[in-house]
Design a protein around this motif. Structure first.
Motif, PDB file in Angstrom:
ATOM      1  N   VAL A 115       1.025  -1.000  -0.392  1.00 23.81           N
ATOM      2  CA  VAL A 115       0.215   0.143  -0.046  1.00 23.81           C
ATOM      3  C   VAL A 115       1.068   0.931  -0.105  1.00 23.81           C
ATOM      4  O   VAL A 115       0.780   2.232  -0.659  1.00 23.81           O
ATOM      5  CB  VAL A 115      -1.019  -0.394   0.687  1.00 23.81           C
ATOM      6  N   HIS A 132      -3.558   4.696  -0.264  1.00 23.43           N
ATOM      7  CA  HIS A 132      -3.894   5.444   0.941  1.00 23.43           C
ATOM      8  C   HIS A 132      -4.044   7.238   0.943  1.00 23.43           C
ATOM      9  O   HIS A 132      -4.575   7.886   1.366  1.00 23.43           O
ATOM     10  CB  HIS A 132      -3.059   5.767   2.086  1.00 23.43           C
ATOM     11  N   LEU A 183      -9.328   1.996   4.558  1.00 19.91           N
ATOM     12  CA  LEU A 183      -8.476   1.040   3.708  1.00 19.91           C
ATOM     13  C   LEU A 183      -9.367  -0.440   4.203  1.00 19.91           C
ATOM     14  O   LEU A 183      -9.651  -0.823   5.901  1.00 19.91           O
ATOM     15  CB  LEU A 183      -7.594   0.685   3.797  1.00 19.91           C
ATOM     16  N   THR A 223      -9.360  -4.551   4.365  1.00 22.75           N
ATOM     17  CA  THR A 223      -7.977  -5.470   3.779  1.00 22.75           C
ATOM     18  C   THR A 223      -8.772  -7.174   4.085  1.00 22.75           C
ATOM     19  O   THR A 223      -9.839  -7.630   4.805  1.00 22.75           O
ATOM     20  CB  THR A 223      -7.033  -5.251   3.968  1.00 22.75           C
TER      21      THR A 223
END
Length: 641
Positions: free
Chosen positions: A361, A367, A392, A394
């Motif tokens: 990332v 981001h 974010l 995941t």
């Protein structure tokens, strides 16, 4: 009693106790035999040929064809020594390590990318040249206080100065040897300024660090000149832990066995030490000048690397011992570099999303973007991140290591002898393939599997469920001992004196693997109330990802049907992120913020994931309308027949 076992073609011998299995005997002899399951008798990969002598075999016959059994094949982990033996490890059971592992190390490009990400050469460890005033009768403070005073005068806040015992013991000697002109290596942690080491004279221009990616399959090392950020050299190898199992779950189980954890740690650290020694020697650098190491990897790999029991990662509720690992000395894990070197681990997120993804990332910069992007690291595991500058999320999709060869009869990693590209003639069903190293094939790797699956579907060799269509009448379709199979390479074309095939069991495993990856994408999007139409960019990272043909991956439904220009390959972002963090402390802080910002979704207990997964167990998907380009190509091929 003990018996001598000799392994060919290495011509390596070892004396072992009676009843020792051949897999353990090979390890004792320093001979590598492939095994996806770590020697548990579940994968059938550790095939060897007994040339002289006899063994006592268990259920290994279930993994062997009648022809193989007749030629003396045995499964190493299920075959016990009962007397003196000569055993051959055939090509398909050996690690063919001649294929170069991509490292992505281009200093100028990486430094530019790091600068674009807001980084600069501001490492958390500094080498400072000092010229101290010599003591006199009037200026008679202790050497330690004299050093503190000089550091203060240089602009460092040394009010909380710390020096370990080893450095303190040599302080007076080094100060006088250098005629009060010395270089100190200092390291700031909160309010504490620590002196890591001290050298006579000016040693500011001879300082090195290492960025390391410990992947489940490969290990990559950058040796870096810390004065200018240049990559002095790179090295890569296959992770020696693969002899204990292909995937993280198998290795976690192995770690719970007697001495298993220590063995796994030693294997990973041994890989790194060997590569660092090789790089240092090649560039005439003393290993003792390497004083800062940043390592990235998934959460399990980090536990094994640090020698921490990972067993609770695989047990519900899937809790790791740590996600942020404390700073330690490199010597504590067995590094053979500067004994005072600092070891830092990229921050992990959760049980199955590690520091390699935080690094990814950081490199992708999703981001910081206004629009929503997807990031996936495709390797032995599949980790996905969805988000932008505001949020974010995941997850890790349990795809398993099928695309690394596990669970596939002739599957293998991307090494010399692996079929990596495949084309099937739509009229004759004949196969054209390309092999890594331009040699005769011994198996097929992940990119070749994706190609083959796509070609078999588009040419009508298999149906939407992945079942082989025997009725098309091709000579390449036949019934094997485990059902229908498709011949990719005839016996005369292969290097292993037998046909290389894909069976329906193989096809089923590949479809399950691709379905898990696609379901991971779809689940994260549904959690956020989004569809694929809302994705601005899809970033693909990982060594395997570099070789994927996007259009073929879309054809089988592993990747969503988005315009090709929306896909971007980033390479090995794990090592790139470690490199950024090694050089720039600002980016280290940013990586830690990224890890804290990510919300982890456990897919193994998600009902929506199971629904998406079941829908994706077709080629390319249950809903063909979600793959308009595949639908169009199928229609065009039908018209042209």
């Amino acid at each position: 009693m003990k018996y001598k076992v000799t392994f060919l073609p290495d011509n390596a011998s070892v004396d072992v106790d009676a009843k020792t299995n051949l897999f353990k005997a090979a390890k004792a002899a320093g001979v590598y035999v492939l095994s996806s399951c770590g020697g548990k008798g579940n994968c059938g990969k550790c095939k060897v040929i007994v040339k002289e002598g006899a063994v006592e075999s268990g259920k290994s016959r279930s993994f062997l064809t009648a022809e193989e059994a007749g030629r003396g094949y045995a499964l190493a982990c299920l075959s016990s020594v009962t007397g003196g033996l000569t055993v051959e490890v055939p090509p398909e059971s050996r690690m063919q390590a001649k294929h170069k592992i991509a490292t992505g190390a281009k200093t100028d490009e990486l430094l530019k990318l790091m600068e674009t990400a807001g980084g600069c050469l501001e490492s958390r460890i500094n080498r400072v040249y000092l010229e101290l005033k010599q003591p006199t009768i009037d200026d008679n403070i202790a050497d330690y206080e004299r050093l503190r005073r000089c550091l203060d005068q240089k602009g460092f806040d040394a009010s909380h100065l710390h020096m370990n015992h080893l450095v303190l013991k040599k302080l007076s000697h080094v100060l006088r040897e250098g005629n009060w002109k010395v270089t100190v290596s200092v390291f700031k942690v909160s309010a504490v300024l620590e002196v890591l080491d001290i050298y006579p004279g000016d040693a500011t221009r001879t300082r090195y660090g290492a960025a390391i990616d410990i992947g489940t399959t490969t290990v990559v090392v950058y040796l870096v000149d810390m004065t200018n950020g240049h990559i002095v050299g790179t090295a890569s190898t296959y992770n020696s832990q693969v002899k204990c199992g292909d995937d993280v779950i198998t290795r976690i189980v192995y770690a719970t066995e007697r001495n298993g954890l220590k063995e796994l740690q030693d294997l990973a650290v041994g890989n790194v030490n060997s590569m660092l020694a090789e790089l240092a020697d090649k560039n005439t650098i003393a290993p003792g000048m390497i004083d800062y190491v940043v390592v990235a990897g998934n959460t399990t790999m980090m536990h094994l690397f640090y020698g921490i029991d990972p067993q609770h990662i695989r047990e519900e509720p899937y809790i790791p011992t740590a996600t942020f690992f404390p700073l330690i000395r490199g010597k504590n894990v067995g590094f053979q570099i500067d004994p005072h070197a600092i070891l830092y681990s990229m921050p992990n997120v959760a049980s199955y999303v590690g520091g390699d993804i935080a690094a990814g990332v950081l490199v992708s910069q999703i981001h910081k973007q206004e629009k929503v992007s997807l990031f996936i690291d495709i390797g032995t595991n599949g980790e996905i991140v969805l988000g932008n500058k505001d949020w974010l999320v995941t997850a890790a999709c349990s795809a398993g290591p099928a695309f690394e060869g596990s669970g596939i009869k002739f599957g293998m990693r991307a090494m010399e002898g692996a079929i990596e590209e495949v084309e099937i003639d739509p009229k004759t069903y004949d196969v054209n393939f390309r092999v890594i190293g331009d040699v005769k094939p011994i198996g097929i790797c992940g990119s070749g599997m994706i190609d083959t699956l796509a070609e078999m579907y588009l040419t009508g060799v298999i149906d939407q469920k992945g079942k082989i269509r025997e009725e098309i009448g091709s000579k390449r379709i036949r019934r094997g001992e485990s059902g229908l199979e498709y011949v990719l390479a005839w016996r005369v074309e292969s290097a292993i004196n037998k046909e290389i095939v894909l069976t329906e069991v193989d096809l089923d495993n590949l479809i399950r693997a691709k379905a898990a990856i696609y379901a991971g994408f779809a689940t994260l999007l549904s959690q956020m109330g989004m569809t694929f139409a809302g994705i601005d960019k899809l970033y693909i990272a990982g060594g395997f990802g570099r070789y994927i043909d996007v259009e073929r991956a879309i054809t089988i439904g592993m990747l969503p049907d988005l315009p090709v220009e929306k896909f971007q390959f980033l390479g090995n972002t794990s090592i790139m992120g470690a490199y950024y963090t090694l050089l720039c402390d600002r980016l280290r802080h940013e990586a830690e913020e990224i890890a804290r910002k990510m919300t982890y979704i456990e897919l193994s207990v998600s009902r929506s994931f199971m629904d998406e997964y079941l829908s994706a167990l077709f080629l390319p998907h249950t809903n063909l309308e979600a793959f308009p380009t595949v639908k169009k190509e199928l229609e065009e091929r039908k018209r042209n027949k």
